[in-house]
Design a protein around this motif. Sequence first.
Motif, PDB file in Angstrom:
ATOM      1  N   ALA B  41       0.894  -1.306  -0.054  1.00  0.00           N
ATOM      2  CA  ALA B  41       0.024   0.087  -0.092  1.00  0.00           C
ATOM      3  C   ALA B  41       0.848   1.518   0.033  1.00  0.00           C
ATOM      4  O   ALA B  41       0.591   2.137  -0.462  1.00  0.00           O
ATOM      5  CB  ALA B  41      -1.019   0.044   1.257  1.00  0.00           C
ATOM      6  N   ALA B  42       2.271   1.051   0.639  1.00  0.00           N
ATOM      7  CA  ALA B  42       2.699   2.199   0.703  1.00  0.00           C
ATOM      8  C   ALA B  42       3.841   2.526  -0.451  1.00  0.00           C
ATOM      9  O   ALA B  42       4.413   3.624  -0.781  1.00  0.00           O
ATOM     10  CB  ALA B  42       3.810   2.071   1.941  1.00  0.00           C
ATOM     11  N   PRO B  44       3.124   3.054  -3.929  1.00  0.00           N
ATOM     12  CA  PRO B  44       2.680   4.296  -4.922  1.00  0.00           C
ATOM     13  C   PRO B  44       3.036   5.324  -4.409  1.00  0.00           C
ATOM     14  O   PRO B  44       3.691   6.140  -5.301  1.00  0.00           O
ATOM     15  CB  PRO B  44       1.104   4.340  -4.870  1.00  0.00           C
ATOM     16  CG  PRO B  44       0.544   2.908  -4.411  1.00  0.00           C
ATOM     17  CD  PRO B  44       1.719   2.312  -3.378  1.00  0.00           C
ATOM     18  N   TYR B  45       3.019   5.837  -3.166  1.00  0.00           N
ATOM     19  CA  TYR B  45       3.463   7.191  -2.926  1.00  0.00           C
ATOM     20  C   TYR B  45       4.933   7.132  -3.007  1.00  0.00           C
ATOM     21  O   TYR B  45       5.419   8.233  -3.493  1.00  0.00           O
ATOM     22  CB  TYR B  45       3.151   7.281  -1.430  1.00  0.00           C
ATOM     23  CG  TYR B  45       3.355   8.637  -0.747  1.00  0.00           C
ATOM     24  CD1 TYR B  45       2.572   9.566  -0.802  1.00  0.00           C
ATOM     25  CD2 TYR B  45       4.618   9.042  -0.267  1.00  0.00           C
ATOM     26  CE1 TYR B  45       2.815  10.801  -0.313  1.00  0.00           C
ATOM     27  CE2 TYR B  45       4.787  10.375   0.265  1.00  0.00           C
ATOM     28  CZ  TYR B  45       3.610  11.284   0.312  1.00  0.00           C
ATOM     29  OH  TYR B  45       3.963  12.635   0.616  1.00  0.00           O
ATOM     30  N   PHE B 236      10.335   5.104   6.214  1.00  0.00           N
ATOM     31  CA  PHE B 236       9.242   4.396   6.309  1.00  0.00           C
ATOM     32  C   PHE B 236       9.335   3.102   5.558  1.00  0.00           C
ATOM     33  O   PHE B 236       8.573   2.068   5.918  1.00  0.00           O
ATOM     34  CB  PHE B 236       8.218   5.489   5.976  1.00  0.00           C
ATOM     35  CG  PHE B 236       6.583   4.817   5.835  1.00  0.00           C
ATOM     36  CD1 PHE B 236       6.229   4.227   7.427  1.00  0.00           C
ATOM     37  CD2 PHE B 236       5.672   4.682   5.032  1.00  0.00           C
ATOM     38  CE1 PHE B 236       4.969   3.717   7.448  1.00  0.00           C
ATOM     39  CE2 PHE B 236       4.388   4.040   4.985  1.00  0.00           C
ATOM     40  CZ  PHE B 236       3.883   3.576   6.250  1.00  0.00           C
TER      41      PHE B 236
END
Lengths: 133, 294
Positions: B41-42, B44-45, B236
Amino acid sequence: MDSFPFELVSPEKLLISEEVQHVVVPGVEGEFGVLAHHAPFMSVLKPGVVKVYKTEGGEPQKLFVRGGFADVNPKGLTILADDAIPLEQLDVSHIDDLIKDAQEDVAEATSDEAALKAQLRLSHLLQVKAVEG
Amino acid sequence: MASLKDLRNRIASVKATQKITKAMQMVAAAKLRRAQSAAEAARPYAERMERVLANLGESLKNSPEAPLLLSGTGSDKRHLFVVATAERGLCGGFNGSIVRLARLKAEKLLAEGKEVQFLTIGKKGAELLRRNYGGLIRERIEFPANKAPSFASADEIAKKVLELYQAGEFDVATLFYSQFRSVISQIPTAQQIVPAEIPASDEAVAVAGGAIYEYEPSEEEILEELLPKNVAIQIFKGLLENAASEQGARMSAMDSATRNAGEMIKKLTLNYNRTRQAQITKELIEIISGAEAL
Protein backbone atom coordinates in the motif's frame (compact mmCIF):
# COMPACT_ATOMS: atom_id res chain seq x y z
CA MET A 1 -16.03 17.77 -20.98
CA ASP A 2 -12.88 15.65 -21.10
CA SER A 3 -11.89 13.67 -18.06
CA PHE A 4 -8.38 12.88 -16.87
CA PRO A 5 -6.72 10.38 -14.50
CA PHE A 6 -6.45 11.55 -10.92
CA GLU A 7 -4.53 9.91 -8.09
CA LEU A 8 -4.53 10.77 -4.42
CA VAL A 9 -1.85 8.96 -2.43
CA SER A 10 -0.86 9.18 1.22
CA PRO A 11 2.30 7.53 2.57
CA GLU A 12 0.25 4.68 3.92
CA LYS A 13 -1.98 3.96 0.94
CA LEU A 14 -3.42 4.84 -2.44
CA LEU A 15 -6.71 6.57 -1.66
CA ILE A 16 -8.14 7.49 -5.03
CA SER A 17 -7.21 6.45 -8.54
CA GLU A 18 -9.85 7.20 -11.14
CA GLU A 19 -10.97 9.33 -14.07
CA VAL A 20 -12.34 12.67 -12.98
CA GLN A 21 -13.58 15.86 -14.59
CA HIS A 22 -12.38 18.55 -12.26
CA VAL A 23 -10.32 18.79 -9.07
CA VAL A 24 -9.91 21.83 -6.84
CA VAL A 25 -6.58 21.77 -5.03
CA PRO A 26 -5.51 23.96 -2.07
CA GLY A 27 -2.11 25.26 -3.23
CA VAL A 28 0.02 27.36 -0.84
CA GLU A 29 -0.35 30.32 -3.13
CA GLY A 30 -4.07 29.91 -3.58
CA GLU A 31 -6.56 27.27 -4.56
CA PHE A 32 -6.47 26.16 -8.15
CA GLY A 33 -8.73 24.03 -10.29
CA VAL A 34 -7.36 21.33 -12.56
CA LEU A 35 -9.20 20.30 -15.72
CA ALA A 36 -8.09 17.96 -18.48
CA HIS A 37 -5.16 19.20 -20.59
CA HIS A 38 -3.78 21.37 -17.80
CA ALA A 39 -0.23 22.63 -18.37
CA PRO A 40 2.52 20.80 -16.41
CA PHE A 41 2.51 22.32 -12.98
CA MET A 42 3.79 21.52 -9.53
CA SER A 43 2.70 23.04 -6.28
CA VAL A 44 3.07 22.62 -2.55
CA LEU A 45 -0.25 22.22 -0.75
CA LYS A 46 -1.49 24.06 2.30
CA PRO A 47 -3.73 22.42 4.88
CA GLY A 48 -7.12 22.50 3.24
CA VAL A 49 -9.80 20.64 1.36
CA VAL A 50 -9.40 18.86 -1.97
CA LYS A 51 -12.63 18.78 -3.97
CA VAL A 52 -13.00 16.06 -6.56
CA TYR A 53 -15.73 16.36 -9.21
CA LYS A 54 -16.26 13.04 -10.92
CA THR A 55 -19.04 14.36 -13.13
CA GLU A 56 -19.79 17.80 -14.40
CA GLY A 57 -21.91 19.76 -11.97
CA GLY A 58 -22.17 16.79 -9.59
CA GLU A 59 -21.55 16.85 -5.85
CA PRO A 60 -17.81 16.92 -5.17
CA GLN A 61 -16.06 14.40 -2.98
CA LYS A 62 -14.23 16.40 -0.32
CA LEU A 63 -11.07 15.35 1.51
CA PHE A 64 -9.05 17.18 4.11
CA VAL A 65 -5.30 17.20 3.50
CA ARG A 66 -2.70 18.36 5.98
CA GLY A 67 -0.24 19.36 3.29
CA GLY A 68 1.71 17.71 0.53
CA PHE A 69 2.36 18.18 -3.18
CA ALA A 70 0.36 18.29 -6.37
CA ASP A 71 1.94 17.25 -9.64
CA VAL A 72 0.10 17.99 -12.85
CA ASN A 73 1.61 16.41 -15.94
CA PRO A 74 0.26 15.28 -19.31
CA LYS A 75 -0.57 11.93 -17.75
CA GLY A 76 -2.90 13.45 -15.19
CA LEU A 77 -2.90 14.86 -11.68
CA THR A 78 -1.15 13.23 -8.75
CA ILE A 79 -1.54 14.53 -5.21
CA LEU A 80 0.98 13.35 -2.64
CA ALA A 81 -0.87 14.13 0.56
CA ASP A 82 0.69 13.98 4.02
CA ASP A 83 -2.53 12.75 5.41
CA ALA A 84 -5.91 12.67 3.67
CA ILE A 85 -9.20 12.20 5.48
CA PRO A 86 -12.64 12.25 3.84
CA LEU A 87 -14.42 15.31 5.19
CA GLU A 88 -17.38 13.38 6.56
CA GLN A 89 -14.98 11.32 8.72
CA LEU A 90 -13.05 14.34 9.89
CA ASP A 91 -13.37 15.24 13.53
CA VAL A 92 -13.22 18.89 14.58
CA SER A 93 -10.98 17.84 17.44
CA HIS A 94 -8.44 16.57 14.89
CA ILE A 95 -8.19 20.03 13.37
CA ASP A 96 -8.04 21.53 16.84
CA ASP A 97 -5.07 19.30 17.62
CA LEU A 98 -3.32 20.43 14.46
CA ILE A 99 -4.08 24.06 15.34
CA LYS A 100 -2.59 23.55 18.77
CA ASP A 101 0.54 22.02 17.23
CA ALA A 102 0.84 24.94 14.85
CA GLN A 103 0.45 27.42 17.72
CA GLU A 104 3.24 25.68 19.58
CA ASP A 105 5.40 25.82 16.47
CA VAL A 106 4.79 29.54 16.21
CA ALA A 107 5.76 30.01 19.85
CA GLU A 108 8.88 27.85 19.58
CA ALA A 109 10.14 29.05 16.21
CA THR A 110 13.78 30.07 16.45
CA SER A 111 14.19 31.94 13.19
CA ASP A 112 12.00 34.54 11.50
CA GLU A 113 11.59 32.26 8.53
CA ALA A 114 10.35 29.34 10.59
CA ALA A 115 8.02 31.63 12.53
CA LEU A 116 6.57 32.96 9.30
CA LYS A 117 6.03 29.44 7.99
CA ALA A 118 4.37 28.27 11.18
CA GLN A 119 2.21 31.37 11.29
CA LEU A 120 1.08 30.76 7.73
CA ARG A 121 0.23 27.18 8.52
CA LEU A 122 -1.75 28.24 11.55
CA SER A 123 -3.79 30.72 9.55
CA HIS A 124 -4.52 28.09 6.90
CA LEU A 125 -5.74 25.70 9.56
CA LEU A 126 -7.92 28.32 11.20
CA GLN A 127 -9.39 29.01 7.79
CA VAL A 128 -10.24 25.36 7.28
CA LYS A 129 -11.87 25.21 10.68
CA ALA A 130 -13.90 28.33 10.00
CA VAL A 131 -15.17 27.03 6.68
CA GLU A 132 -15.73 23.36 7.45
CA GLY A 133 -15.99 23.18 11.23
CA MET B 1 20.36 -45.06 30.64
CA ALA B 2 17.56 -42.65 31.42
CA SER B 3 14.65 -44.06 33.30
CA LEU B 4 11.23 -44.42 31.75
CA LYS B 5 9.88 -41.56 33.78
CA ASP B 6 12.66 -39.23 32.64
CA LEU B 7 11.99 -40.09 29.03
CA ARG B 8 8.27 -39.54 29.44
CA ASN B 9 8.93 -36.10 30.92
CA ARG B 10 11.28 -35.14 28.14
CA ILE B 11 8.81 -36.18 25.45
CA ALA B 12 6.09 -34.12 27.12
CA SER B 13 8.32 -31.05 27.34
CA VAL B 14 9.45 -31.27 23.71
CA LYS B 15 5.81 -31.65 22.68
CA ALA B 16 4.91 -28.50 24.59
CA THR B 17 7.75 -26.62 22.91
CA GLN B 18 6.60 -27.86 19.53
CA LYS B 19 3.13 -26.54 20.20
CA ILE B 20 4.55 -23.11 20.96
CA THR B 21 6.76 -22.96 17.88
CA LYS B 22 3.87 -24.15 15.73
CA ALA B 23 1.64 -21.41 17.11
CA MET B 24 4.38 -18.81 16.60
CA GLN B 25 4.78 -19.90 13.01
CA MET B 26 1.10 -19.49 12.33
CA VAL B 27 0.97 -16.09 14.02
CA ALA B 28 3.98 -15.00 11.96
CA ALA B 29 2.28 -16.17 8.78
CA ALA B 30 -0.79 -14.08 9.54
CA LYS B 31 1.30 -11.06 10.46
CA LEU B 32 3.41 -11.50 7.36
CA ARG B 33 0.34 -11.19 5.17
CA ARG B 34 -0.61 -7.97 6.90
CA ALA B 35 2.93 -6.58 6.73
CA GLN B 36 3.15 -7.42 3.06
CA SER B 37 -0.06 -5.65 2.19
CA ALA B 38 1.05 -2.61 4.22
CA ALA B 39 4.30 -2.54 2.27
CA GLU B 40 2.40 -2.78 -0.97
CA ALA B 41 0.00 0.00 0.00
CA ALA B 42 2.91 2.33 0.67
CA ARG B 43 4.56 1.68 -2.66
CA PRO B 44 2.55 4.11 -4.86
CA TYR B 45 3.48 7.12 -2.74
CA ALA B 46 7.17 6.23 -2.79
CA GLU B 47 7.05 5.72 -6.54
CA ARG B 48 5.34 9.05 -7.26
CA MET B 49 7.71 10.76 -4.88
CA GLU B 50 10.68 9.34 -6.73
CA ARG B 51 9.30 10.55 -10.03
CA VAL B 52 8.71 14.06 -8.74
CA LEU B 53 12.16 14.14 -7.17
CA ALA B 54 13.81 12.91 -10.33
CA ASN B 55 12.06 15.68 -12.21
CA LEU B 56 13.19 18.39 -9.85
CA GLY B 57 16.56 17.04 -8.89
CA GLU B 58 17.81 16.85 -12.43
CA SER B 59 17.28 20.56 -13.02
CA LEU B 60 18.76 21.63 -9.71
CA LYS B 61 21.53 19.15 -9.08
CA ASN B 62 24.36 21.40 -10.08
CA SER B 63 22.91 24.72 -9.15
CA PRO B 64 24.63 26.49 -6.26
CA GLU B 65 21.28 27.03 -4.59
CA ALA B 66 20.61 23.33 -4.21
CA PRO B 67 19.64 22.57 -0.61
CA LEU B 68 22.12 20.94 1.72
CA LEU B 69 20.14 17.72 1.76
CA LEU B 70 20.71 17.26 -1.95
CA SER B 71 24.23 18.56 -2.39
CA GLY B 72 25.65 17.15 0.84
CA THR B 73 28.17 18.85 3.09
CA GLY B 74 30.98 18.23 0.65
CA SER B 75 32.72 15.80 2.97
CA ASP B 76 32.17 12.15 3.85
CA LYS B 77 34.13 11.95 7.04
CA ARG B 78 31.40 11.49 9.57
CA HIS B 79 28.79 8.83 9.12
CA LEU B 80 25.51 8.11 10.80
CA PHE B 81 24.23 4.55 10.60
CA VAL B 82 20.51 4.19 11.11
CA VAL B 83 20.15 0.51 11.93
CA ALA B 84 16.60 -0.81 11.87
CA THR B 85 16.00 -4.17 13.49
CA ALA B 86 13.21 -5.98 15.30
CA GLU B 87 11.98 -5.59 18.84
CA ARG B 88 12.05 -9.32 19.39
CA GLY B 89 14.26 -12.25 18.75
CA LEU B 90 13.33 -15.78 17.72
CA CYS B 91 13.37 -14.88 14.07
CA GLY B 92 16.36 -16.76 12.76
CA GLY B 93 19.25 -14.70 11.45
CA PHE B 94 17.14 -11.62 10.83
CA ASN B 95 18.59 -9.25 13.42
CA GLY B 96 22.04 -10.77 13.19
CA SER B 97 22.41 -10.32 9.46
CA ILE B 98 21.42 -6.65 9.52
CA VAL B 99 23.79 -5.92 12.37
CA ARG B 100 26.56 -7.91 10.68
CA LEU B 101 26.26 -5.78 7.56
CA ALA B 102 26.31 -2.58 9.62
CA ARG B 103 29.32 -3.80 11.58
CA LEU B 104 31.18 -4.71 8.42
CA LYS B 105 30.66 -1.26 6.93
CA ALA B 106 31.46 0.43 10.20
CA GLU B 107 34.75 -1.44 10.52
CA LYS B 108 35.71 -0.49 7.01
CA LEU B 109 34.98 3.18 7.62
CA LEU B 110 36.70 3.20 10.99
CA ALA B 111 39.77 1.62 9.42
CA GLU B 112 39.79 4.47 6.92
CA GLY B 113 39.94 6.89 9.82
CA LYS B 114 36.35 8.05 9.52
CA GLU B 115 33.85 8.53 12.28
CA VAL B 116 30.76 6.39 12.70
CA GLN B 117 27.76 6.94 14.93
CA PHE B 118 24.73 4.75 15.35
CA LEU B 119 21.07 5.43 15.69
CA THR B 120 19.27 2.20 16.37
CA ILE B 121 15.65 1.44 15.75
CA GLY B 122 14.46 -1.63 17.61
CA LYS B 123 15.72 -3.22 20.79
CA LYS B 124 17.58 -6.14 19.28
CA GLY B 125 19.89 -4.07 17.12
CA ALA B 126 20.91 -1.92 20.07
CA GLU B 127 21.63 -5.00 22.16
CA LEU B 128 23.82 -6.52 19.48
CA LEU B 129 25.69 -3.32 18.67
CA ARG B 130 26.25 -2.35 22.26
CA ARG B 131 28.88 -5.03 22.66
CA ASN B 132 31.28 -3.54 20.10
CA TYR B 133 30.18 0.03 19.67
CA GLY B 134 28.51 0.91 22.95
CA GLY B 135 29.99 4.39 23.02
CA LEU B 136 29.04 5.19 19.45
CA ILE B 137 25.30 4.73 19.80
CA ARG B 138 23.79 8.18 19.75
CA GLU B 139 20.23 7.28 20.19
CA ARG B 140 18.05 4.23 20.61
CA ILE B 141 14.50 4.22 19.38
CA GLU B 142 12.12 1.50 20.40
CA PHE B 143 8.58 0.74 19.36
CA PRO B 144 5.90 -1.25 21.07
CA ALA B 145 6.54 -4.71 19.66
CA ASN B 146 3.12 -5.54 18.36
CA LYS B 147 2.44 -2.45 16.32
CA ALA B 148 2.87 -2.11 12.59
CA PRO B 149 5.18 0.77 11.67
CA SER B 150 3.22 3.95 11.00
CA PHE B 151 4.26 6.88 8.90
CA ALA B 152 4.06 9.14 11.94
CA SER B 153 6.76 7.15 13.71
CA ALA B 154 8.95 7.11 10.60
CA ASP B 155 8.47 10.86 10.37
CA GLU B 156 9.68 11.29 13.93
CA ILE B 157 12.83 9.30 13.24
CA ALA B 158 13.42 11.36 10.12
CA LYS B 159 13.08 14.53 12.17
CA LYS B 160 15.74 13.31 14.58
CA VAL B 161 18.07 12.44 11.74
CA LEU B 162 17.50 15.80 10.07
CA GLU B 163 18.06 17.68 13.32
CA LEU B 164 21.42 15.99 13.73
CA TYR B 165 22.24 16.81 10.13
CA GLN B 166 21.28 20.45 10.52
CA ALA B 167 23.42 20.63 13.62
CA GLY B 168 26.33 19.40 11.54
CA GLU B 169 26.75 16.18 13.49
CA PHE B 170 27.32 14.00 10.44
CA ASP B 171 27.89 14.15 6.68
CA VAL B 172 26.36 10.96 5.38
CA ALA B 173 23.51 8.88 6.75
CA THR B 174 22.94 5.28 5.79
CA LEU B 175 19.87 3.24 6.58
CA PHE B 176 20.28 -0.47 7.29
CA TYR B 177 17.30 -2.73 6.93
CA SER B 178 16.33 -6.05 5.46
CA GLN B 179 14.67 -6.20 2.09
CA PHE B 180 11.87 -8.68 1.78
CA ARG B 181 12.20 -11.05 -1.16
CA SER B 182 10.33 -14.09 0.04
CA VAL B 183 9.71 -16.07 3.19
CA ILE B 184 13.05 -17.80 2.84
CA SER B 185 15.05 -14.90 1.49
CA GLN B 186 15.55 -11.50 3.12
CA ILE B 187 18.41 -9.37 1.97
CA PRO B 188 20.17 -7.04 4.42
CA THR B 189 20.52 -3.72 2.63
CA ALA B 190 22.40 -0.48 3.18
CA GLN B 191 20.83 2.58 1.64
CA GLN B 192 22.14 6.11 1.72
CA ILE B 193 19.41 8.52 2.81
CA VAL B 194 21.38 11.74 3.40
CA PRO B 195 22.38 13.41 1.14
CA ALA B 196 19.52 12.31 -1.07
CA GLU B 197 20.29 10.08 -3.99
CA ILE B 198 18.32 11.24 -6.97
CA PRO B 199 16.97 8.36 -9.01
CA ALA B 200 17.75 8.26 -12.71
CA SER B 201 15.26 10.44 -14.47
CA ASP B 202 14.66 8.88 -17.88
CA GLU B 203 11.10 8.06 -17.01
CA ALA B 204 10.46 11.43 -15.43
CA VAL B 205 11.47 13.26 -18.56
CA ALA B 206 9.23 11.01 -20.59
CA VAL B 207 6.29 11.74 -18.29
CA ALA B 208 6.66 15.47 -18.60
CA GLY B 209 6.71 14.99 -22.35
CA GLY B 210 9.41 17.60 -22.71
CA ALA B 211 6.93 20.26 -21.58
CA ILE B 212 8.12 22.95 -19.22
CA TYR B 213 6.92 22.67 -15.69
CA GLU B 214 5.62 25.59 -13.74
CA TYR B 215 6.39 25.67 -10.05
CA GLU B 216 4.53 27.25 -7.19
CA PRO B 217 6.38 28.37 -5.12
CA SER B 218 9.85 28.22 -6.71
CA GLU B 219 11.68 25.01 -7.52
CA GLU B 220 14.10 25.53 -4.65
CA GLU B 221 11.35 25.96 -2.13
CA ILE B 222 9.49 22.90 -3.31
CA LEU B 223 12.67 20.87 -3.15
CA GLU B 224 13.28 22.12 0.36
CA GLU B 225 9.91 20.73 1.41
CA LEU B 226 10.27 17.58 -0.59
CA LEU B 227 13.68 16.38 0.51
CA PRO B 228 12.97 16.03 4.24
CA LYS B 229 9.77 14.25 3.34
CA ASN B 230 11.75 11.93 1.13
CA VAL B 231 13.97 10.96 4.06
CA ALA B 232 10.86 10.10 6.06
CA ILE B 233 9.47 8.09 3.18
CA GLN B 234 12.68 6.12 2.73
CA ILE B 235 12.77 5.31 6.43
CA PHE B 236 9.11 4.35 6.35
CA LYS B 237 9.74 2.08 3.39
CA GLY B 238 12.67 0.49 5.22
CA LEU B 239 10.56 -0.10 8.32
CA LEU B 240 7.80 -1.73 6.32
CA GLU B 241 10.21 -3.97 4.46
CA ASN B 242 11.78 -4.82 7.79
CA ALA B 243 8.43 -5.73 9.32
CA ALA B 244 7.67 -8.10 6.45
CA SER B 245 11.17 -9.58 6.56
CA GLU B 246 11.01 -10.10 10.30
CA GLN B 247 7.78 -12.06 10.06
CA GLY B 248 9.08 -14.03 7.09
CA ALA B 249 12.28 -14.90 8.93
CA ARG B 250 10.35 -15.84 12.04
CA MET B 251 8.02 -18.00 10.02
CA SER B 252 10.80 -20.05 8.47
CA ALA B 253 12.74 -20.21 11.74
CA MET B 254 9.70 -21.48 13.59
CA ASP B 255 8.90 -23.89 10.80
CA SER B 256 12.27 -25.56 11.11
CA ALA B 257 12.03 -25.46 14.91
CA THR B 258 8.70 -27.30 14.69
CA ARG B 259 10.22 -29.85 12.37
CA ASN B 260 13.24 -30.36 14.63
CA ALA B 261 10.97 -30.86 17.60
CA GLY B 262 9.02 -33.46 15.62
CA GLU B 263 12.22 -35.36 14.87
CA MET B 264 13.28 -35.20 18.47
CA ILE B 265 9.95 -36.56 19.62
CA LYS B 266 10.29 -39.44 17.17
CA LYS B 267 13.74 -40.33 18.47
CA LEU B 268 12.73 -40.04 22.10
CA THR B 269 9.63 -42.16 21.55
CA LEU B 270 11.72 -44.86 19.92
CA ASN B 271 14.13 -44.75 22.82
CA TYR B 272 11.24 -44.87 25.28
CA ASN B 273 9.68 -47.91 23.63
CA ARG B 274 12.98 -49.73 23.50
CA THR B 275 13.67 -49.09 27.17
CA ARG B 276 10.19 -50.24 28.09
CA GLN B 277 10.59 -53.43 26.06
CA ALA B 278 13.99 -54.09 27.64
CA GLN B 279 12.46 -53.76 31.06
CA ILE B 280 9.63 -56.16 30.23
CA THR B 281 12.10 -58.70 28.87
CA LYS B 282 14.21 -58.33 31.96
CA GLU B 283 11.25 -58.96 34.24
CA LEU B 284 10.18 -61.98 32.19
CA ILE B 285 13.65 -63.50 32.43
CA GLU B 286 13.60 -62.97 36.17
CA ILE B 287 10.25 -64.76 36.51
CA ILE B 288 11.22 -67.64 34.24
CA SER B 289 14.56 -68.23 35.92
CA GLY B 290 12.85 -68.02 39.27
CA ALA B 291 10.34 -70.71 38.19
CA GLU B 292 13.11 -72.94 36.83
CA ALA B 293 15.01 -72.78 40.12
CA LEU B 294 12.09 -74.28 41.95
